[in-house]
Every structure is written in structure tokens, then in C-alpha cells.
Enzyme design. Structure first.
Site, PDB file in Angstrom:
ATOM      1  N   GLU A 256      -5.248   2.135   1.622  1.00 12.53           N
ATOM      2  CA  GLU A 256      -4.414   1.936   2.813  1.00 12.53           C
ATOM      3  C   GLU A 256      -3.414   3.072   2.752  1.00 12.53           C
ATOM      4  O   GLU A 256      -2.540   3.070   1.881  1.00 12.53           O
ATOM      5  CB  GLU A 256      -3.668   0.605   2.729  1.00 12.53           C
ATOM      6  N   CYS A 294       4.389   1.711   6.753  1.00 13.33           N
ATOM      7  CA  CYS A 294       3.124   2.400   7.072  1.00 13.33           C
ATOM      8  C   CYS A 294       2.706   2.124   8.502  1.00 13.33           C
ATOM      9  O   CYS A 294       1.990   2.907   9.106  1.00 13.33           O
ATOM     10  CB  CYS A 294       2.036   1.945   6.120  1.00 13.33           C
TER      11      CYS A 294
HETATM   12  P1  NAP Z   1       2.356   7.582  -3.245  1.00 11.71           P
HETATM   13  O1  NAP Z   1       3.301   8.578  -3.774  1.00 11.71           O
HETATM   14  O2  NAP Z   1       1.030   8.057  -2.801  1.00 11.71           O
HETATM   15  O3  NAP Z   1       2.221   6.482  -4.375  1.00 11.71           O
HETATM   16  C1  NAP Z   1       1.480   5.332  -4.157  1.00 11.71           C
HETATM   17  C2  NAP Z   1       1.135   4.692  -5.482  1.00 11.71           C
HETATM   18  O4  NAP Z   1       0.205   5.513  -6.179  1.00 11.71           O
HETATM   19  C3  NAP Z   1       2.314   4.519  -6.415  1.00 11.71           C
HETATM   20  O5  NAP Z   1       2.185   3.289  -7.091  1.00 11.71           O
HETATM   21  C4  NAP Z   1       2.141   5.673  -7.375  1.00 11.71           C
HETATM   22  O6  NAP Z   1       2.752   5.428  -8.617  1.00 11.71           O
HETATM   23  C5  NAP Z   1       0.648   5.693  -7.511  1.00 11.71           C
HETATM   24  N1  NAP Z   1       0.083   6.900  -8.053  1.00 11.71           N
HETATM   25  C6  NAP Z   1       0.429   8.173  -7.794  1.00 11.71           C
HETATM   26  N2  NAP Z   1      -0.358   9.007  -8.485  1.00 11.71           N
HETATM   27  C7  NAP Z   1      -1.203   8.243  -9.219  1.00 11.71           C
HETATM   28  C8  NAP Z   1      -2.244   8.515 -10.160  1.00 11.71           C
HETATM   29  N3  NAP Z   1      -2.576   9.758 -10.470  1.00 11.71           N
HETATM   30  N4  NAP Z   1      -2.894   7.479 -10.716  1.00 11.71           N
HETATM   31  C9  NAP Z   1      -2.585   6.216 -10.399  1.00 11.71           C
HETATM   32  N5  NAP Z   1      -1.602   5.904  -9.535  1.00 11.71           N
HETATM   33  C10 NAP Z   1      -0.929   6.902  -8.934  1.00 11.71           C
HETATM   34  O7  NAP Z   1       2.985   6.807  -2.003  1.00 11.71           O
HETATM   35  P2  NAP Z   1       4.441   6.175  -1.871  1.00 11.71           P
HETATM   36  O8  NAP Z   1       5.410   7.288  -1.765  1.00 11.71           O
HETATM   37  O9  NAP Z   1       4.695   5.126  -2.881  1.00 11.71           O
HETATM   38  O10 NAP Z   1       4.313   5.441  -0.461  1.00 11.71           O
HETATM   39  C11 NAP Z   1       4.524   6.091   0.764  1.00 11.71           C
HETATM   40  C12 NAP Z   1       3.236   6.310   1.487  1.00 11.71           C
HETATM   41  O11 NAP Z   1       2.461   5.127   1.474  1.00 11.71           O
HETATM   42  C13 NAP Z   1       3.427   6.635   2.942  1.00 11.71           C
HETATM   43  O12 NAP Z   1       2.603   7.718   3.281  1.00 11.71           O
HETATM   44  C14 NAP Z   1       2.985   5.373   3.674  1.00 11.71           C
HETATM   45  O13 NAP Z   1       2.479   5.596   4.968  1.00 11.71           O
HETATM   46  C15 NAP Z   1       1.967   4.821   2.766  1.00 11.71           C
HETATM   47  N6  NAP Z   1       1.855   3.375   2.892  1.00 11.71           N
HETATM   48  C16 NAP Z   1       0.735   2.855   3.427  1.00 11.71           C
HETATM   49  C17 NAP Z   1       0.619   1.496   3.572  1.00 11.71           C
HETATM   50  C18 NAP Z   1      -0.605   0.882   4.178  1.00 11.71           C
HETATM   51  O14 NAP Z   1      -0.779  -0.335   4.083  1.00 11.71           O
HETATM   52  N7  NAP Z   1      -1.465   1.649   4.812  1.00 11.71           N
HETATM   53  C19 NAP Z   1       1.644   0.655   3.147  1.00 11.71           C
HETATM   54  C20 NAP Z   1       2.772   1.222   2.592  1.00 11.71           C
HETATM   55  C21 NAP Z   1       2.867   2.593   2.459  1.00 11.71           C
HETATM   56  P3  NAP Z   1       4.142   6.147  -9.014  1.00 11.71           P
HETATM   57  O15 NAP Z   1       5.150   5.735  -7.999  1.00 11.71           O
HETATM   58  O16 NAP Z   1       4.441   5.592 -10.356  1.00 11.71           O
HETATM   59  O17 NAP Z   1       3.873   7.603  -8.993  1.00 11.71           O
END
Ligand code: NAP
Length: 672
Positions: A256, A294
Site C-alpha cells: 500500500e 495516504c
Molecule cells: P517509508 O519510508 O517507505 O517506510 C515505510 C516502512 O518501511 C517503515 O516501517 C520503514 O521502517 C520500512 N522500511 C524502510 N526500508 C526498509 C527495508 N529495507 N526493509 C524493511 N523495512 C523497511 O514510508 P513512511 O515515510 O513511513 O510513510 C510515508 C509514505 O507511506 C507516504 O508515501 C504515504 O503515502 C505512504 N502510506 C501509504 C499508505 C497506504 O495505505 N497506501 C498508508 C500510509 C502511508 P523505518 O521507519 O524503520 O525505516
């Protein structure tokens, strides 16, 4: 010294020293540190497979649904703590309500859906039995069994409670253990949630493990029985989905991700109440969770003739926003999750500006409370001067930013919306049934996971553009990640392996625990209605005596009910129809007469008839035909009351030539 968050792996809370500092965007103070030193990812996967999975699979769907209900109580008891911690991340109490109460709501919904729509059994029969031979001796059915691996749930920072519970609930209901990994910036909120859940002892050991920080070699341990549900940015998703766990070993990866969601003020609704509702929705989405959602509206389409009016009204609504410390009374909008996040949003706005101009949010708002100002940003509205440019359709400012896009025709709006490359949600404001609403639906449905139409009737009850609902699909195609989280039972089935099982009706009944028509019936016992719930076996049956259906019956039924449809009352018209050879019995007369044949009249264990499902009339019954009933115990499920159960009966109404004229399931409540 600042505390380091704990992880829960293989039955033990592990608290490392040191780690990455997490700073409150409100106070600027360090809240905690995050480190996963000493956490063994392989051990977590083994523990889930060897301890959590077997314990969950030993329970039925209904038993797991009851666990979810208990879980809601546990979370409710810790609600205040979760609200207070959320405020440190910049969330107002309204934002925390969306997150915490929304999360509890999702778990409660899965609990209720599980008890209503899933069996009190270890496998679920999915869809109807498919006959595979003329004589009924061979059939096929789809069966869903819990996958025997682990559901890894990687969550985004913005909804640390709801975002994780929306994945945990269907996994638990399906019978899969979970490893939950929160996003670092709000991991302290998630840690409080999982400490409450795990320490409550409500769930069997190994059903949930929690890794508070970066994972190490977690994916190296995953294979074809495992799945990963990822929520976060498209960039992280693209990186993760190339891991050999998914490309070579067929672990399932769903994402997502971000989304350039649209809201459209339709030309047919460009006046009055529709326009006002559209403005309110855009303002709400800008300010809720400081736009870090999101599903937030990133592109707001307005008929060009009404752009000025929308800007004026939006400006008036946003002037009411009180920005500041979420803990201070009266504050309506909090901060972004970090100063870095705010800087990132500002950079994205700069990239959007060549094709747009800032019409709201060019001045900083006064901040309420003693706060660090670095992560606070006013609601910002851009007005597109050139909507043909790519930026507005490709860049996601993950904060309180939306771009108004004037348009002239619905076709033009449709073409622009589709340039988002696949989105989570779009909403439309205008009257029901208008041609432009229908054209919009046809043009964008395939590009979205969810569409919200707001007309006069739904205006007061609609649940909001930005709110995914547990019963309905959340996810979207293309850029939105291609996932389908939530969606009621669809999300549960995502955690089940679907197997087509072929065999004789007897074999299928024995394997699935659900009576398959054609399997042996046991008519040797007393009337099945005289047996208590625990005395009934699948296949217990009654073959009733016969009853002739007469013209007098048909006329009496017509007089009683007022159903004088021509096929029952008019011999000439019935004969002239392409379907009947003359007057026929009402289908409902047959259903009623069948009950007269199979019920046991005295008070007994069968307490009430609570429904009827899948009614099919296979062929007409004419005056003079004689019917009887084959009545068989098909399925047993537990009910809310421990003294009662629900029993489903397979009913076949048969004529004197042994032809089935009607089939259906009767649902009853039976005393234990
Ligand atoms: P993110 O930086 O992509 O991180 C998402 C998750 O992935 C975090 O738990 C992060 O952990 C983890 N992660 C990052 N690199 C990883 C790796 N190599 N291996 C395993 N896990 C890893 O996103 P965010 O900044 O938290 O969230 C913002 C984004 O999420 C926005 O673009 C938003 O649109 C999207 N979003 C989408 C939805 C939906 O339902 N479609 C809902 C909410 C948010 P760490 O934080 O520990 O790095």
C-alpha cells in the site's frame, strides 16, 4: 538516559542499549531510541512458524474472532496512553481518534465478520460445490486453509495503531502469526500498543512478535508460506519487492504505497450545497493528521467557472485552523512527524510550483503552545496554471498540501485523474445519477481501489474521503501499490491458501466438515429437531412424508398473502407464457409447505428459525404434484450465547418423480 524501545521475539522482550534517537516534532525533545541490536530475525520467523502458527491453527475461525473481541477490550484499556503518546508525534486528539479508535473499530469489525461469515471450523469452503459428474458422484470445492508461515507487517509512520491493526486483525482471524515492524518515527506509539497486546496474554504465544526498528535478514528466512504486507512509500516498496524471497521463493508481497488521490466537484454539482461539501472535504483532508494521510486529497478538480468561489470558501474555512501543540485545548492541527518531513514537503511544493501558484498557506500561521516550530506547516493550497505538466500527477507532498485543478469537461478531468497512475481513492460531489457522475465512474473506476460519491442523501452519513473502512477494499492499482488490504473477508482470504478439492460428496463432506449434496444421510435417528446442538452430526437427516399441492392450496395462499401473480391465478395467461404449462404453485407456498413437512412442532432444542439462504426454484410445481423434503444437517457454528449454536440445514424439495423443485439452506438457533 533515553530509553531504547523493546522488541518482542520468541517469547522475550529484548531492550538493546543506544540506537537512533527519535525526537518529538512538537517539543523537540528526544522521546526514545530505536535499535534492534540482538534481535534475531530468523528466530522470530521460526518461533512464528513453530509456536504461534500451530497455536492459532488449533483454534477455529470463530474462536479466533472471539480473541479479536478480547483484543479490542485490551486496547480500549490503554487508549489514554496511546492518545498521549500520539500527541508527542504531532497528532491532535481528533487525529488520534482516527488512529486509535479507528484501529479498534477495524479489529471489532473483523471479529464480527468472522463470527457472521466464517465457519466455526478450521477451514472455510469458498463458494458453491461444483458438480463434476452427471450422476453426482464426483464434485469439487474450493477450500481455504491458513498458510503455515508468518505474516510480516511493515507499517508506515502516520497511523501507528490503525495502520498496524488493519493488517494484524485479518491475519489473526485467518490463523496466521504476525511479525509487526513499525516505522521508526512513531515506533514508541506502536511499542505501547504491542506491549499492551502481548502482555495481556489474550493471544497465544507466538501469535504476534514485534520488531521495534530496522530488520536485519528477515526476508532471507521467508518462503512460499509467508507473506509481507508493506505500507509506505513507493520507493521503499520497489526496493523491497525485488528480494529473492518474492522473486524466487514465491513469498507474497503486497504494498500500500503513496497515491495522488483526487476529489472532483462535478459540473452538475458546481452550485450550492455540493460545492460547500466539496470545500469542507478538501479542508478536512488537508488538516487531518496534517495531511500525512495516504488517502488525502492531493488533486482537487474544480469546474473552471467555479475556481474563484472554491478558493474563497476554502480560504475562509482554513482561516479557522488553529496550529500548534496538540495537547493544548482548541488546537485543530498538529505538526508533521519531523522537521525533515516538513522540509521534504516544502521541497516537493517547490517542484510543483512551475505549473502552479500558492493561493493559500503562503504566510506562516501563529503557533499555539510552547513548541519547536520546525515541523509545523500551514495548510497549503496550490492552484494549477498548467495541469498538463507531469509534476502534479506524479509528486506526492506528504503533508498539508493540495492542488486545485480547474477543468472544463468531465472527459478532461478523467484524463487528468488517470495520470495519477493508479490511486487509492477518489471522491465526487454532485447529484445522484447525473450523466457526469456516470461518465466519471466509467472513466476512473479501474484506476482506483475505492470511489466515494457524495450526493444530498449521503451527505450527512458519508464516512469521509480519507477513511478506509474495514469492510471495504483499501488499496489501489499501479502507483498505489497494487495491494488490497482490508475489504472484510477478502483480507482474510489473502492469508489462506485456496485449494481446489475434488472427490465424492462423502469424501468432500468428511474433509470439509460441511455437508455436500449427494453425500450419505443418516435418517436412522430421531427427528433432528429433537437433538441438542452437541448431539447433532453433519449428515443427520429427515426424509419427510408426501403432500399433494392442490388448486385449493394455491387459491388459499393467494387469498392469504395477496400474491395473485398471473402464473398462479390465470390458466390461460400461464399457458401462454414461455415458461409454464398452466397455473403453478407459488414458490413461497412450497417453502411454507416444506416447513409444514419438516418441522417438529413441540418446544425443543431448536429455538428459532433465523434465516434462509440460497433459495432456488428449479422447476414448476403444478396442481396435483406431490412434494416431499430431504432435510439434512449441513453445518454447525457457535453463536454469541454459550448456551446456543447455529445450525444450517440443507433443504431439497422434491416432486413425485424425484426431481428437485427447490433447494435452500435454513438457519436455526439450537440449544446446547
Ligand atoms: P517509508 O519510508 O517507505 O517506510 C515505510 C516502512 O518501511 C517503515 O516501517 C520503514 O521502517 C520500512 N522500511 C524502510 N526500508 C526498509 C527495508 N529495507 N526493509 C524493511 N523495512 C523497511 O514510508 P513512511 O515515510 O513511513 O510513510 C510515508 C509514505 O507511506 C507516504 O508515501 C504515504 O503515502 C505512504 N502510506 C501509504 C499508505 C497506504 O495505505 N497506501 C498508508 C500510509 C502511508 P523505518 O521507519 O524503520 O525505516
Amino acid at each position: 538516559m533515553t530509553r531504547t524501545l523493546s522488541s518482542y521475539v520468541a517469547g522475550t522482550w529484548i531492550t538493546p542499549d543506544g540506537g537512533e534517537a527519535v525526537v518529538s516534532p512538537v517539543t523537540g525533545a528526544t522521546i526514545c531510541q530505536v535499535s534492534t541490536d540482538g534481535v534475531d530475525d530468523g528466530e522470530a520467523v521460526r518461533h512464528a512458524r513453530e509456536v504461534g502458527g500451530p497455536a492459532l491453527r488449533a483454534l477455529t475461525f470463530h474462536q479466533r474472532a472471539w480473541l479479536l473481541k478480547d483484543l479490542v477490550k485490551v486496547i480500549a484499556a490503554h487508549k489514554q496512553d496511546l492518545y498521549e503518546l500520539s500527541a508527542l508525534s504531532g497528532a491532535t486528539s481528533k487525529d488520534a481518534w482516527v488512529d486509535v479508535d479507528g484501529g479498534m473499530g477495524a479489529v471489532a469489525t473483523y471479529s464480527s465478520q468472522g463470527r457472521r461469515f466464517l465457519p466455526d471450523a478450521h477451514v472455510v469452503v469458498d463458494g458453491p460445490v461444483q458438480p463434476l459428474s452427471r450422476d453426482g458422484s464426483f464434485a469439487g470445492v474450493h477450500v481455504g486453509s491458513p498458510k503455515e508461515g508468518v505474516a510480516v507487517q511493515i507499517n508506515a509512520f502516520n497511523f501507528p495503531v490503525w495502520g498496524s491493526l488493519e493488517k494484524l486483525a485479518p491475519a489473526l482471524l485467518a490463523g496466521m502469526p504476525s511479525i509487526v515492524k513499525p516505522a521508526t518515527p512513531t515506533a514508541y506509539v506502536a511499542e505501547a500498543l504491542y506491549r499492551a497486546i502481548i502482555d495481556s496474554g489474550v493471544l497465544p504465544e507466538g501469535a504476534v512478535q514485534f520488531i521495534a526498528g530496522p530488520v536485519h535478514d528477515l526476508f532471507d528466512h521467508l518462503d512460499g508460506q509467508d507473506l509481507v504486507g508493506f505500507t509506505g512509500s513507493a520507493a521503499t516498496a520497489s526496493h523491497l519487492r525485488t528480494h529473492p524471497a518474492f522473486t524466487s521463493r514465491s513469498a507474497i508481497f503486497t504494498a500500500e504505497t503513496d497515491s495522488l488521490n483526487s476529489s472532483i466537484l462535478l459540473p452538475s454539482g458546481a452550485e450550492g450545497a455540493h460545492l460547500d461539501r466539496f470545500v469542507t472535504e478538501v479542508a478536512t483532508e488537508l488538516t487531518t493528521k496534517a495531511g500525512q494521510r495516504c488517502t488525502a486529497i492531493r488533486r482537487a478538480f474544480v469546474p473552471a467557472s467555479h475556481t474563484d468561489e472554491v478558493v474563497t470558501k476554502l480560504r475562509a474555512q482554513l482561516a479557522e485552523v488553529v496550529l500548534g501543540d496538540p495537547r493544548v485545548e482548541g488546537v485543530t492541527m498538529g505538526s508533521l512527524v519531523s522537521a525533515g518531513a516538513r522540509a521534504g514537503v516544502e521541497r516537493t511544493v517547490e517542484k510543483l510550483l512551475p505549473g502552479a501558484r500558492r493561493v493559500i498557506g503562503d504566510e506562516p500561521l501563529p503557533l499555539v503552545g510552547d513548541v519547536d516550530d520546525a515541523a509545523f506547516m500551514p495548510p497549503t493550497v496550490l492552484l494549477a496554471d498548467d495541469a498538463s505538466r507531469d509534476e502534479v500527477h506524479t509528486l506526492e507532498p506528504f503533508g498539508p498540501v493540495t492542488t486545485l485543478i480547474p477543468y472544463d469537461t468531465v472527459d478532461e478531468a478523467v484524463a487528468l485523474i488517470r495520470r495519477g497512475g493508479g490511486s487509492l481513492v477518489a471522491s465526487a460531489f454532485g447529484p445522484a445519477g447525473a450523466d457526469d457522475a456516470i461518465a466519471l465512474f466509467a472513466g476512473i473506476a479501474a484506476h482506483h481501489g475505492r470511489l466515494l460519491f457524495v450526493d444530498d442523501a449521503a451527505a450527512a452519513s458519508q464516512t469521509g474521503h480519507g477513511s478506509p473502512l474495514p469492510h471495504l477494499v483499501h488499496g489501489g492499482p499501479g502507483r498505489a501499490g497494487g495491494g488490497e488490504e482490508l475489504g472484510g473477508l477478502r483480507a482474510v482470504h489473502h492469508h489462506l491458501q485456496t485449494t481446489a478439492v475434488q472427490g465424492s460428496p462423502d469424501q468432500l463432506t468428511a474433509l470439509t466438515g460441511r455437508y455436500v449434496p449427494g453425500a450419505a444421510r443418516d435418517t436412522s435417528g430421531p427427528h433432528p429437531f429433537t437433538k441438542r446442538f452437541e448431539e447433532l452430526s453433519i449428515g443427520d437427516a429427515l426424509i419427510t412424508g408426501e403432500r399433494e399441492v392442490t388448486l385449493e392450496d394455491i387459491e388459499a395462499f393467494a387469498a392469504l398473502t395477496g400474491d395473485t401473480f398471473y402464473a398462479h391465478m390465470d390458466e390461460v395467461a400461464a399457458k401462454a407464457s414461455p415458461i409454464f404449462e398452466g397455473r403453478v404453485a407459488h414458490g413461497y407456498l412450497l417453502v411454507s409447505a416444506a416447513a409444514g413437512l419438516f418441522v417438529w412442532p413441540d418446544p425443543g432444542p431448536v429455538l428459532a428459525n433465523v434465516g434462509l439462504e440460497d433459495l432456488q426454484f428449479a422447476q414448476p410445481v403444478y396442481p396435483g404434484d406431490r412434494i416431499h423434503v430431504r432435510f439434512t444437517c449441513k453445518d454447525k457454528g457457535s453463536a454469541r450465547d454459550p448456551d446456543q449454536g447455529t445450525v444450517t440445514w440443507d433443504v431439497e424439495v422434491v416432486n413425485q418423480r424425484d426431481e428437485v423443485v427447490a433447494t435452500y439452506d435454513v438457519l436455526t438457533v439450537v440449544a446446547r
